[in-house]
Design an enzyme around this catalytic site. Structure first.
Site, PDB file in Angstrom:
ATOM      1  N   SER A   1       0.704  -1.072   0.057  1.00 17.98           N
ATOM      2  CA  SER A   1       0.040   0.105   0.080  1.00 17.98           C
ATOM      3  C   SER A   1       0.908   1.178  -0.007  1.00 17.98           C
ATOM      4  O   SER A   1       2.110   1.366   0.547  1.00 17.98           O
ATOM      5  CB  SER A   1      -0.878  -0.018   1.236  1.00 17.98           C
ATOM      6  N   ASP A   2       0.230   2.334  -0.570  1.00 21.01           N
ATOM      7  CA  ASP A   2       0.968   3.647  -0.275  1.00 21.01           C
ATOM      8  C   ASP A   2       1.066   3.924   1.376  1.00 21.01           C
ATOM      9  O   ASP A   2      -0.057   3.160   1.928  1.00 21.01           O
ATOM     10  CB  ASP A   2       0.358   4.833  -1.019  1.00 21.01           C
ATOM     11  N   TRP A   3       1.717   4.684   1.917  1.00 18.62           N
ATOM     12  CA  TRP A   3       1.902   4.759   3.307  1.00 18.62           C
ATOM     13  C   TRP A   3       0.407   5.178   3.929  1.00 18.62           C
ATOM     14  O   TRP A   3       0.018   6.445   3.734  1.00 18.62           O
ATOM     15  CB  TRP A   3       2.904   5.817   3.767  1.00 18.62           C
TER      16      TRP A   3
END
Ligand code: BGC
Length: 825
Positions: free
Chosen positions: A222-224
């Site tokens: 995932s993106d952060w």
């Protein structure tokens, strides 16, 4: 033994534990089994390895993606990848979080400096070469942000509404090229939604397209903090949640398993991918050299920067410079260059070469004036301005440094407009009035309006050139190296001319309507006949190139034949006095009345050719079926429409030098292809800005009105705090948060991003991003409060979630203690 086979020896909880980070930058380890964690770090312009929160190691800052894309140089970007791979290994980093290849849908995107192009073939090809470079060193990459993440405003909540063709041909095509040509070890799922579904929870995107169609073998992360529903994300195909959500993510997965909502296979297949990634990373770590020469890498940063600047205009009066000329260097940016953007890509640069220093070492007769005050860019500082004008009046030639604001090139916020700061525009106008030998050195992260473009003799766009900015620029200005970059994006005259001036930002329902469909960048300007200041693919050199003798090895091409190719060959001759490099672009356009709407031409291939003065080289490019395909929405697959196609060789998208025809035949069944000519005329005319909502509905395949939720004044956990402004408690909370941020200096871009992150992140994210400190019950409490509940009730609900909080915060400690005991035994 293959590390992935260890998965069978792990408990369900341990398997779930592998699927969330250990912390912000590491994968989870399982000490009992000797499974190590590996480190991931930001890039991609340089290594941003954090040594403590917010502080990263010194590292070489290379040209930004926007700059390197302007080099169009596949071997250069590959070498950059290799060099970064070495740096990663020396720093024990196993996955570099890049490259970012989102399409530049509008010049306004704050992250355009981090992205390659408005064209997917250019973006995808550069990305594949970068990835192959990094990964050849045994270090992984994470191509990002998958997908359609072309806006920063409300990025964690906004919904990209896109028709399937635009999705496939424009927004996914670059990812597809990179995945197929380079198999990145990981891919990063973006924050935003696409057609109603968060990318991190989007099965169609993460599994059906990415794995089933493209054959992606790596891991999806995932993106952060982009995951709000961990279980839905896993089911959609998101293997690793980053950064760690503490014990919360594990608890959610284990609970879903107990309740039968997840199978052992769901957990196992993602766990296996995490182990595979660790297994891929270990060999290189074992043999890695512990250091590298920062100075040598800095030299490479200079070499890389030499290939990027784009000469937009050259009357020949100023450039290249003569050392003995009386030269006025004007602009504070000569001493404080804008060499990189802000946000997660920002590197703690090793050594920044300023143009001022390098020019002073070379020029025998140079004066300097600041011209403007970088601390007050919207204010015209008359004293500085007058001094600059005076210097210009007394000089043979002027080098005038102007740039966009630092805050225009930053993650987390979009630019408000395409304008340069007022002080810069005024300075160019005034200086050009007193000296007609002016070269403007323009540094921005994306295209800008240039109202004064006719005035100076030369304009050189550097983009964010990295820490070796000064040395590389000086070499070019002095003619030691001829500029060889070309625009990887179009330069419209103004924001109003762009394809989506009104639809670019999320509307009041957080929908970003990609109404322009496939007509992005030059595809739009060409189709609509909208003039631009500088077209896509454009850039000058100190020398001249002639194109001649186009040949195609077959005049007819059967798309049904497996592996069929048509070879296009042509000559380029350097007819000028300087050595130089030319970027030849191969476009294809349908030369017949197509049943589907199309851009007049599309980039299919390109080659950068280095030629000594007087030298001629023959260039050959192979085009396969992909060069003639479009995505058929009716048939849900790529298809080739038979007909006569034009293969065009261009020095830019607007300067076609050679042309040949190829008769293409195809077996693709297309009798039921949609023919929208009657319903959606504006798409066929390219005048997409005039397209009505009905026309957009037609190409979307659904009625957007039905999609928009009924107006409701009730806040849910899927909303963000900013959405709650209309309730009285919500307004109160918004005001308090804003007041708090108002106390901080607003000029710092990160302050703006932090404010947006607090106000514009879905409330449900709070649990994961606080690692369980805010329990699910606490989130319910906040939502209850925002809907008019009392503060006391919120506190009560919060307290009722204390057991969840205790488990989420306490369990990692308990596990550590148990682990420590195990080791003692
Ligand atoms: C950015 C990513 C970055 C990550 C880690 C996110 O906010 O969108 O590009 O890799 O943070 O810093």
């Amino acid at each position: 033994m293959e590390i992935t086979s260890w998965i069978n020896q792990l408990s369900i909880r341990e398997q779930a534990g592998l699927l969330t980070g250990k912390d912000s930058w590491h994968t989870a380890s399982i000490d009992r089994m000797g499974i190590p964690s590996i480190m991931v770090s930001d890039g991609p312009t340089g290594l941003r390895k954090e040594k403590m929160p917010g502080v990263s190691i010194r590292a070489i800052c290379y040209p930004s993606a926007a700059a390197i894309a302007s080099s169009w140089d596949k071997s250069l970007v590959n070498k950059l990848g290799k060099t970064l791979g070495d740096e990663c290994l020396a720093n024990r980093v196993s996955v570099l979080l890049g490259p970012g290849i989102n399409i530049k849908r509008s010049p306004l995107c704050g992250r355009n400096f981090e992205y390659y192009s408005e064209d997917p073939v250019l973006a995808g090809t550069m990305a594949a070469n970068y990835i192959n470079g990094v990964q050849s060193k045994g270090v992984g990459t994470s191509i990002k942000h998958f997908a359609a993440n072309s806006t920063e405003k409300r990025r964690t909540i906004a919904d990209s509404i896109i028709d399937e063709r635009a999705m496939r041909e424009i927004y996914l095509r670059g990812f597809e090229i990179a995945v197929k040509d380079a198999q990145p070890w990981t891919i990063m799922a973006a924050y935003n939604k696409i057609n109603g579904k968060y990318c991190t929870q989007n099965h169609y995107l993460l599994t059906e397209i990415l794995r089933d169609e493209w054959g992606f073998e790596g891991l999806v992360e995932s993106d952060w903090n982009a995951v709000s529903d961990r279980v839905a994300a896993l089911k959609a195909g998101l293997d690793l949640e980053m950064p760690s959500s503490g014990y919360y993510g594990i608890r959610m997965l284990a609970k879903a398993y107990r309740e039968g909502k997840l199978t052992a296979e769901d957990l196992e297949s993602s766990g296996r991918r995490v182990l595979r990634l660790v297994g891929q990373a270990l060999p290189a770590l074992e043999t890695a050299k512990p250091s590298f020469s920062m100075d040598e890498h800095h030299q490479f940063a200079r070499e890389a920067a030499l290939g990027c600047p784009v000469l937009l205009k050259n009357g020949g009066k100023v450039l290249p410079l003569n050392r003995d000329d009386r030269i006025a260097v004007i602009g504070a940016r000569a001493k404080e260059p804008l060499y990189q953007g802000g946000g997660s890509a920002q590197v703690n640069a090793y050594a920044v070469d300023t143009p001022f220093l390098f020019l002073s070492n070379e020029l025998r007769n140079m004066t300097y004036a600041e011209g403007y005050d970088l601390k007050q860019e919207e204010v015209i500082d008359e004293t500085r301005l007058n001094e600059a004008v005076e210097n210009a009046r007394n000089a043979d030639k002027v080098l005038l440094f102007v740039s966009c604001r630092q805050s225009d090139t930053c993650e987390g916020a979009d630019r408000p407009d395409m304008k340069l700061p007022a002080c810069m525009n005024r300075l160019v106008e005034e200086v050009c009035k007193v000296n007609d030998h002016v070269a403007v050195i323009l540094t921005t992260g994306s295209s800008v309006e240039l109202p004064w473009a006719d005035a100076p003799d030369a304009i050189l766009q550097t983009y964010l050139l990295g820490e070796a900015y000064g040395g590389a620029l000086t070499d070019i200005l002095l003619g030691k190296v001829s500029p060889s970059g070309k625009l990887a994006e179009s330069y419209p005259f103004s924001l109003e001319d762009t394809p989506c001036p009104e639809n670019y930002q999320p509307d009041e329902n957080d929908n970003m309507k990609y109404k322009e469909s496939i007509f992005v960048g030059y595809r739009y300007y060409d189709a609509s006949g909208t003039p631009v200041r500088y077209p896509f693919g454009y850039g000058l050199s100190y020398t001249h190139f002639d194109y001649s003798d186009i040949r195609v090895d077959k005049s007819s091409f059967n798309a049904a034949e497996e592996k069929a190719k048509v070879r296009v060959t042509f000559n380029i001759t350097n007819t000028g006095k300087y050595d130089g490099a030319e970027i030849a672009q191969v476009y294809v356009g349908a030369g017949f009345a197509s049943r589907v709407y199309r851009a007049p031409k599309e980039l299919k291939a390109f080659e950068k050719v280095f030629l000594k003065a007087g030298e001629m080289k023959t260039v050959s490019v192979d085009l396969d079926r992909r060069a003639f395909e479009y995505y058929s929405d009716a048939y849900d697959r790529w298809a080739v429409e038979p007909g006569m196609y034009q293969v065009q060789i261009g020095a830019s998208s607007a300067d076609i030098k050679l042309q040949a025809s190829v008769a293409v035949s195809s077996d693709d069944e297309l009798s039921d292809e949609y023919d929208y000519r009657g319903e959606t005329p504006n798409y066929y005319l390219g005048t997409v800005k005039n397209a009505s909502d009905d026309e957009f509905d037609d190409i979307l395949g659904y009625d957007l009105e039905d999609y928009i939720p009924e107006e409701t004044e009730t806040v849910t956990a899927a909303n963000c705090i900013a959405d709650a402004k209309y309730t009285s408690n919500g307004k109160n909370l918004n005001d308090k948060i804003n007041d708090l941020f108002d106390l901080l200096p607003s000029r710092i871009p990160l302050v703006q991003s932090a404010r947006d992150a607090v106000l514009e992140t879905p409330i449900v994210h709070l649990t994961a991003s606080s690692k369980g400190l805010f329990s699910e019950k606490a989130v319910d409490g906040i939502v209850h409060y925002l809907n008019g509940g009392t503060f006391g009730e919120m506190v009560k609900m919060n307290l009722s979630g204390l057991s969840q909080t205790a488990v989420d915060l306490g369990m990692p400690i308990v596990q550590k203690v148990i682990g420590a005991k195990d080791k003692l035994k």
